[in-house]
Design an enzyme around this catalytic site. Sequence first.
Site, PDB file in Angstrom:
ATOM      1  N   ASP A  19     -29.534 155.408 -14.894  1.00 42.57           N
ATOM      2  CA  ASP A  19     -28.293 156.089 -15.247  1.00 42.57           C
ATOM      3  C   ASP A  19     -27.569 155.283 -16.325  1.00 42.57           C
ATOM      4  O   ASP A  19     -27.150 154.152 -16.087  1.00 42.57           O
ATOM      5  CB  ASP A  19     -27.439 156.205 -13.986  1.00 42.57           C
ATOM      6  CG  ASP A  19     -26.096 156.842 -14.243  1.00 42.57           C
ATOM      7  OD1 ASP A  19     -25.841 157.318 -15.372  1.00 42.57           O
ATOM      8  OD2 ASP A  19     -25.287 156.854 -13.288  1.00 42.57           O
ATOM      9  N   ILE A  20     -27.393 155.875 -17.485  1.00 43.31           N
ATOM     10  CA  ILE A  20     -26.799 155.149 -18.608  1.00 43.31           C
ATOM     11  C   ILE A  20     -25.337 154.761 -18.347  1.00 43.31           C
ATOM     12  O   ILE A  20     -24.840 153.803 -18.932  1.00 43.31           O
ATOM     13  CB  ILE A  20     -26.931 155.973 -19.914  1.00 43.31           C
ATOM     14  CG1 ILE A  20     -26.764 155.077 -21.150  1.00 43.31           C
ATOM     15  CG2 ILE A  20     -25.962 157.151 -19.933  1.00 43.31           C
ATOM     16  CD1 ILE A  20     -27.139 155.767 -22.450  1.00 43.31           C
ATOM     17  N   ASN A  33     -21.120 167.081 -27.705  1.00 42.62           N
ATOM     18  CA  ASN A  33     -21.159 168.281 -28.536  1.00 42.62           C
ATOM     19  C   ASN A  33     -19.997 168.186 -29.515  1.00 42.62           C
ATOM     20  O   ASN A  33     -19.140 167.318 -29.387  1.00 42.62           O
ATOM     21  CB  ASN A  33     -21.115 169.562 -27.694  1.00 42.62           C
ATOM     22  CG  ASN A  33     -19.970 169.551 -26.727  1.00 42.62           C
ATOM     23  OD1 ASN A  33     -18.813 169.423 -27.132  1.00 42.62           O
ATOM     24  ND2 ASN A  33     -20.259 169.663 -25.443  1.00 42.62           N
ATOM     25  N   VAL A  42     -25.751 164.281 -19.750  1.00 43.29           N
ATOM     26  CA  VAL A  42     -25.311 162.896 -19.877  1.00 43.29           C
ATOM     27  C   VAL A  42     -23.840 162.834 -20.321  1.00 43.29           C
ATOM     28  O   VAL A  42     -23.096 161.922 -19.934  1.00 43.29           O
ATOM     29  CB  VAL A  42     -26.254 162.125 -20.822  1.00 43.29           C
ATOM     30  CG1 VAL A  42     -26.117 162.536 -22.256  1.00 43.29           C
ATOM     31  CG2 VAL A  42     -26.072 160.631 -20.661  1.00 43.29           C
ATOM     32  N   ASP A  43     -23.412 163.818 -21.098  1.00 45.43           N
ATOM     33  CA  ASP A  43     -22.018 163.885 -21.560  1.00 45.43           C
ATOM     34  C   ASP A  43     -21.057 163.961 -20.363  1.00 45.43           C
ATOM     35  O   ASP A  43     -20.080 163.197 -20.270  1.00 45.43           O
ATOM     36  CB  ASP A  43     -21.892 165.132 -22.459  1.00 45.43           C
ATOM     37  CG  ASP A  43     -20.623 165.189 -23.274  1.00 45.43           C
ATOM     38  OD1 ASP A  43     -19.872 164.200 -23.282  1.00 45.43           O
ATOM     39  OD2 ASP A  43     -20.393 166.233 -23.905  1.00 45.43           O
ATOM     40  N   THR A 131     -32.701 166.106 -26.176  1.00 45.46           N
ATOM     41  CA  THR A 131     -33.901 166.550 -25.451  1.00 45.46           C
ATOM     42  C   THR A 131     -33.594 167.249 -24.129  1.00 45.46           C
ATOM     43  O   THR A 131     -34.512 167.609 -23.395  1.00 45.46           O
ATOM     44  CB  THR A 131     -34.858 165.377 -25.170  1.00 45.46           C
ATOM     45  OG1 THR A 131     -34.216 164.467 -24.267  1.00 45.46           O
ATOM     46  CG2 THR A 131     -35.221 164.650 -26.449  1.00 45.46           C
ATOM     47  N   GLY A 132     -32.304 167.446 -23.838  1.00 42.52           N
ATOM     48  CA  GLY A 132     -31.928 168.179 -22.622  1.00 42.52           C
ATOM     49  C   GLY A 132     -31.588 169.618 -22.972  1.00 42.52           C
ATOM     50  O   GLY A 132     -32.432 170.366 -23.470  1.00 42.52           O
ATOM     51  N   TYR A 134     -30.087 170.781 -25.431  1.00 49.50           N
ATOM     52  CA  TYR A 134     -30.280 171.113 -26.848  1.00 49.50           C
ATOM     53  C   TYR A 134     -31.732 171.428 -27.199  1.00 49.50           C
ATOM     54  O   TYR A 134     -32.009 171.873 -28.319  1.00 49.50           O
ATOM     55  CB  TYR A 134     -29.704 170.020 -27.758  1.00 49.50           C
ATOM     56  CG  TYR A 134     -28.207 170.127 -27.985  1.00 49.50           C
ATOM     57  CD1 TYR A 134     -27.428 171.027 -27.257  1.00 49.50           C
ATOM     58  CD2 TYR A 134     -27.559 169.346 -28.934  1.00 49.50           C
ATOM     59  CE1 TYR A 134     -26.057 171.136 -27.465  1.00 49.50           C
ATOM     60  CE2 TYR A 134     -26.188 169.448 -29.150  1.00 49.50           C
ATOM     61  CZ  TYR A 134     -25.440 170.340 -28.412  1.00 49.50           C
ATOM     62  OH  TYR A 134     -24.095 170.442 -28.634  1.00 49.50           O
TER      63      TYR A 134
HETATM   64  P1  ADP Z   1     -28.405 167.252 -25.206  1.00 45.48           P
HETATM   65  O1  ADP Z   1     -27.350 168.330 -25.116  1.00 45.48           O
HETATM   66  O2  ADP Z   1     -28.208 166.334 -26.397  1.00 45.48           O
HETATM   67  O3  ADP Z   1     -29.789 167.797 -25.110  1.00 45.48           O
HETATM   68  P2  ADP Z   1     -28.378 166.432 -22.376  1.00 45.48           P
HETATM   69  O4  ADP Z   1     -27.323 165.676 -21.683  1.00 45.48           O
HETATM   70  O5  ADP Z   1     -28.596 167.858 -21.974  1.00 45.48           O
HETATM   71  O6  ADP Z   1     -28.105 166.287 -23.952  1.00 45.48           O
HETATM   72  O7  ADP Z   1     -29.766 165.670 -22.196  1.00 45.48           O
HETATM   73  C1  ADP Z   1     -30.142 164.510 -22.884  1.00 45.48           C
HETATM   74  C2  ADP Z   1     -30.969 163.624 -21.969  1.00 45.48           C
HETATM   75  O8  ADP Z   1     -30.088 162.864 -21.139  1.00 45.48           O
HETATM   76  C3  ADP Z   1     -31.901 164.373 -21.021  1.00 45.48           C
HETATM   77  O9  ADP Z   1     -33.174 163.740 -21.040  1.00 45.48           O
HETATM   78  C4  ADP Z   1     -31.233 164.179 -19.657  1.00 45.48           C
HETATM   79  O10 ADP Z   1     -32.179 164.164 -18.610  1.00 45.48           O
HETATM   80  C5  ADP Z   1     -30.626 162.818 -19.826  1.00 45.48           C
HETATM   81  N1  ADP Z   1     -29.542 162.446 -18.896  1.00 45.48           N
HETATM   82  C6  ADP Z   1     -28.753 163.226 -18.129  1.00 45.48           C
HETATM   83  N2  ADP Z   1     -27.907 162.483 -17.385  1.00 45.48           N
HETATM   84  C7  ADP Z   1     -28.165 161.179 -17.705  1.00 45.48           C
HETATM   85  C8  ADP Z   1     -27.646 159.914 -17.289  1.00 45.48           C
HETATM   86  N3  ADP Z   1     -26.656 159.824 -16.390  1.00 45.48           N
HETATM   87  N4  ADP Z   1     -28.177 158.775 -17.832  1.00 45.48           N
HETATM   88  C9  ADP Z   1     -29.170 158.842 -18.744  1.00 45.48           C
HETATM   89  N5  ADP Z   1     -29.696 159.992 -19.185  1.00 45.48           N
HETATM   90  C10 ADP Z   1     -29.210 161.148 -18.667  1.00 45.48           C
END
Ligand code: ADP
Length: 185
Positions: A19-20, A33, A42-43, A131-132, A134
Amino acid sequence: MKKFCWNLEGGALCLLQGDITAARVDAVVNAANSSLAGGGGVDGAIHRAAGPQLLEACMRIVAEQGRLPAGQAVTTPGFNMPAKYVIHTVGPIWRGGNAGEPETLRSAWLESLREAEANGAAVVAFPAISTGVYGYPVELAAPLALKTAAESLASMRVEAVHVYLHGESSWQAWSVAARDLLGEP
Ligand code: ADP
């Protein structure tokens, strides 16, 4: 927690599973966004961890300079997160690959690294931008992002890039891409 590092010219490039928002680094990059209003993925996790002051700081930036275009980056404090800064960048939405997506993704990584350098951040954590939701195919995003980070480390004051990967399939794709590009960790 899984972690692999490559010691490159100019710094270290690491892949970590986790978890970042818990990263003990100088700056955490947010896959935001353009409205900087928070959201899912992740946002949302970063906004929850940082607390409501993060949204206030983001809204001030949008009031002053408008929406953040894809490929650019801005910095706020990390507030309640361990990281001192959050660097908000906007990756491309995948539209099939012929709408400048690779250039925009490269720019999102580069501009985030420039923000980190400008703020004196030595260790920077990145998520798998775009990669999520988007929809950027991870098999294409990972090599491009890793190459951009590796090249930047050679010329920038940033000392380490930690890519935080969420979930097994993401971890697998990035591990394969990193080995192809950089060899065995
Ligand atoms: P985007 O809209 O840029 O595609 P997302 O948040 O949908 O961003 O996804 C980007 C990546 O972040 C995905 O691989 C997702 O699994 C990952 N992600 C989601 N939550 C976390 C977190 N808490 N820590 C690290 N990576 C995460």
